[in-house]
Design a protein around this motif. Structure first.
Motif, mmCIF file in Angstrom:
data_model
loop_
_atom_site.group_PDB
_atom_site.id
_atom_site.type_symbol
_atom_site.label_atom_id
_atom_site.label_comp_id
_atom_site.label_asym_id
_atom_site.label_seq_id
_atom_site.Cartn_x
_atom_site.Cartn_y
_atom_site.Cartn_z
ATOM 1 N N PRO A 150 35.274 47.181 33.832
ATOM 2 C CA PRO A 150 35.745 45.798 33.949
ATOM 3 C C PRO A 150 37.264 45.724 34.014
ATOM 4 O O PRO A 150 37.959 46.690 33.677
ATOM 5 C CB PRO A 150 35.202 45.133 32.678
ATOM 6 C CG PRO A 150 34.966 46.239 31.720
ATOM 7 C CD PRO A 150 34.702 47.479 32.528
ATOM 8 N N PRO A 151 37.780 44.570 34.431
ATOM 9 C CA PRO A 151 39.229 44.460 34.644
ATOM 10 C C PRO A 151 40.065 44.583 33.374
ATOM 11 O O PRO A 151 41.255 44.864 33.458
ATOM 12 C CB PRO A 151 39.400 43.078 35.285
ATOM 13 C CG PRO A 151 38.144 42.352 35.011
ATOM 14 C CD PRO A 151 37.071 43.361 34.816
ATOM 15 N N ASP A 152 39.480 44.398 32.206
ATOM 16 C CA ASP A 152 40.253 44.458 30.969
ATOM 17 C C ASP A 152 40.210 45.827 30.288
ATOM 18 O O ASP A 152 40.657 45.986 29.158
ATOM 19 C CB ASP A 152 39.778 43.371 29.992
ATOM 20 C CG ASP A 152 38.311 43.515 29.623
ATOM 21 O OD1 ASP A 152 37.557 44.202 30.363
ATOM 22 O OD2 ASP A 152 37.902 42.929 28.606
ATOM 23 N N PRO A 207 44.082 42.478 38.543
ATOM 24 C CA PRO A 207 42.843 42.695 37.777
ATOM 25 C C PRO A 207 41.639 42.735 38.719
ATOM 26 O O PRO A 207 41.524 41.907 39.626
ATOM 27 C CB PRO A 207 42.788 41.473 36.853
ATOM 28 C CG PRO A 207 44.209 41.038 36.717
ATOM 29 C CD PRO A 207 44.844 41.339 38.050
ATOM 30 N N HIS A 208 40.781 43.703 38.488
ATOM 31 C CA HIS A 208 39.601 43.864 39.347
ATOM 32 C C HIS A 208 38.547 44.703 38.628
ATOM 33 O O HIS A 208 38.831 45.383 37.655
ATOM 34 C CB HIS A 208 39.977 44.528 40.674
ATOM 35 C CG HIS A 208 40.458 45.945 40.523
ATOM 36 N ND1 HIS A 208 41.743 46.245 40.109
ATOM 37 C CD2 HIS A 208 39.832 47.129 40.704
ATOM 38 C CE1 HIS A 208 41.883 47.558 40.061
ATOM 39 N NE2 HIS A 208 40.734 48.116 40.413
ATOM 40 N N GLN A 254 36.107 35.080 40.757
ATOM 41 C CA GLN A 254 37.027 35.249 41.888
ATOM 42 C C GLN A 254 37.908 36.489 41.696
ATOM 43 O O GLN A 254 39.117 36.466 41.930
ATOM 44 C CB GLN A 254 37.865 33.999 42.103
ATOM 45 C CG GLN A 254 37.029 32.808 42.481
ATOM 46 C CD GLN A 254 37.848 31.569 42.753
ATOM 47 O OE1 GLN A 254 38.957 31.406 42.255
ATOM 48 N NE2 GLN A 254 37.287 30.681 43.558
ATOM 49 N N LEU A 255 37.270 37.579 41.295
ATOM 50 C CA LEU A 255 37.965 38.847 41.124
ATOM 51 C C LEU A 255 37.490 39.838 42.171
ATOM 52 O O LEU A 255 36.293 39.915 42.476
ATOM 53 C CB LEU A 255 37.688 39.437 39.732
ATOM 54 C CG LEU A 255 38.370 38.751 38.567
ATOM 55 C CD1 LEU A 255 37.878 39.345 37.257
ATOM 56 C CD2 LEU A 255 39.884 38.891 38.676
ATOM 57 N N MET A 287 37.538 51.608 49.058
ATOM 58 C CA MET A 287 36.814 50.447 49.554
ATOM 59 C C MET A 287 37.053 49.287 48.587
ATOM 60 O O MET A 287 37.130 49.500 47.378
ATOM 61 C CB MET A 287 35.319 50.759 49.685
ATOM 62 C CG MET A 287 35.037 51.910 50.650
ATOM 63 S SD MET A 287 33.294 52.139 51.016
ATOM 64 C CE MET A 287 33.020 50.769 52.165
ATOM 65 N N GLN A 288 37.184 48.077 49.156
ATOM 66 C CA GLN A 288 37.441 46.904 48.343
ATOM 67 C C GLN A 288 36.558 45.746 48.780
ATOM 68 O O GLN A 288 36.149 45.677 49.933
ATOM 69 C CB GLN A 288 38.913 46.492 48.449
ATOM 70 C CG GLN A 288 39.847 47.537 47.910
ATOM 71 C CD GLN A 288 41.313 47.138 48.061
ATOM 72 O OE1 GLN A 288 41.635 46.042 48.494
ATOM 73 N NE2 GLN A 288 42.202 48.047 47.723
ATOM 74 N N ARG A 289 36.322 44.858 47.851
ATOM 75 C CA ARG A 289 35.507 43.668 48.094
ATOM 76 C C ARG A 289 36.186 42.484 47.417
ATOM 77 O O ARG A 289 36.610 42.587 46.273
ATOM 78 C CB ARG A 289 34.124 43.868 47.524
ATOM 79 C CG ARG A 289 33.185 42.707 47.718
ATOM 80 C CD ARG A 289 31.841 43.005 47.025
ATOM 81 N NE ARG A 289 30.868 41.981 47.294
ATOM 82 C CZ ARG A 289 30.733 40.870 46.577
ATOM 83 N NH1 ARG A 289 31.534 40.629 45.552
ATOM 84 N NH2 ARG A 289 29.802 39.994 46.883
#
Length: 134
Positions: free
Chosen positions: A13-15, A58-59, A92-93, A131-133
């Motif tokens: 997770p982003p955190d 953050p992602h 919206q990440l 790769m990104q989404r």
């Protein structure tokens, strides 16, 4: 991991910090154990280069997904990633991954990832595909 142990997925997770210096050293040691010191340095260099081009905002990171050979082609991978992709969409990440297997790229694209930078590992037949989404 699903109840029948046919599919496993791991997200960061982003955190949560992706990897600290100890984790990087440990990963390098694993590569060296199964190849050579030189190959470990080469692979680590390619990994760090690829990570340097990744998302800074953050992602979520799809760290691992695996489907048992006998269960592939049944949509289990999609079922495994969809709940977290829904969280990414709701928050919206973006999310990201690095694929080393060209056969998996079409699956990732089918769930919304886009292929980006490719970093070949010198002296190996592996290419790291960012790769990104989102």
């Amino acid at each position: 991991i699903d109840d029948d142990r046919r599919v496993a997925v791991a997200w960061i997770p982003p955190d949560v910090a992706f990897v600290d210096a100890d984790g990087i050293a440990h990963g390098r040691d694993i590569i060296a154990k199964h190849s050579s010191e030189e190959q470990a340095d080469t692979a680590l260099g390619a990994i760090l280069e690829a990570r340097g081009h990744g998302l800074e905002a953050p992602h979520w990171t799809l760290q691992y997904i695996g489907v048992a050979s006998a269960a592939q082609g049944r949509g289990l991978g999609r079922v495994a990633v969809e709940p977290t992709l829904a969280v990414c969409d709701a928050e919206q990440l973006p999310c990201a991954l690095i694929s080393t297997n060209p056969r998996n790229v079409s699956f990732y694209e089918s769930v919304g990832f886009r292929a980006g930078l490719e970093v070949p590992v010198p002296g190996a037949s592996t290419t790291l595909r960012l790769m990104q989404r989102g």
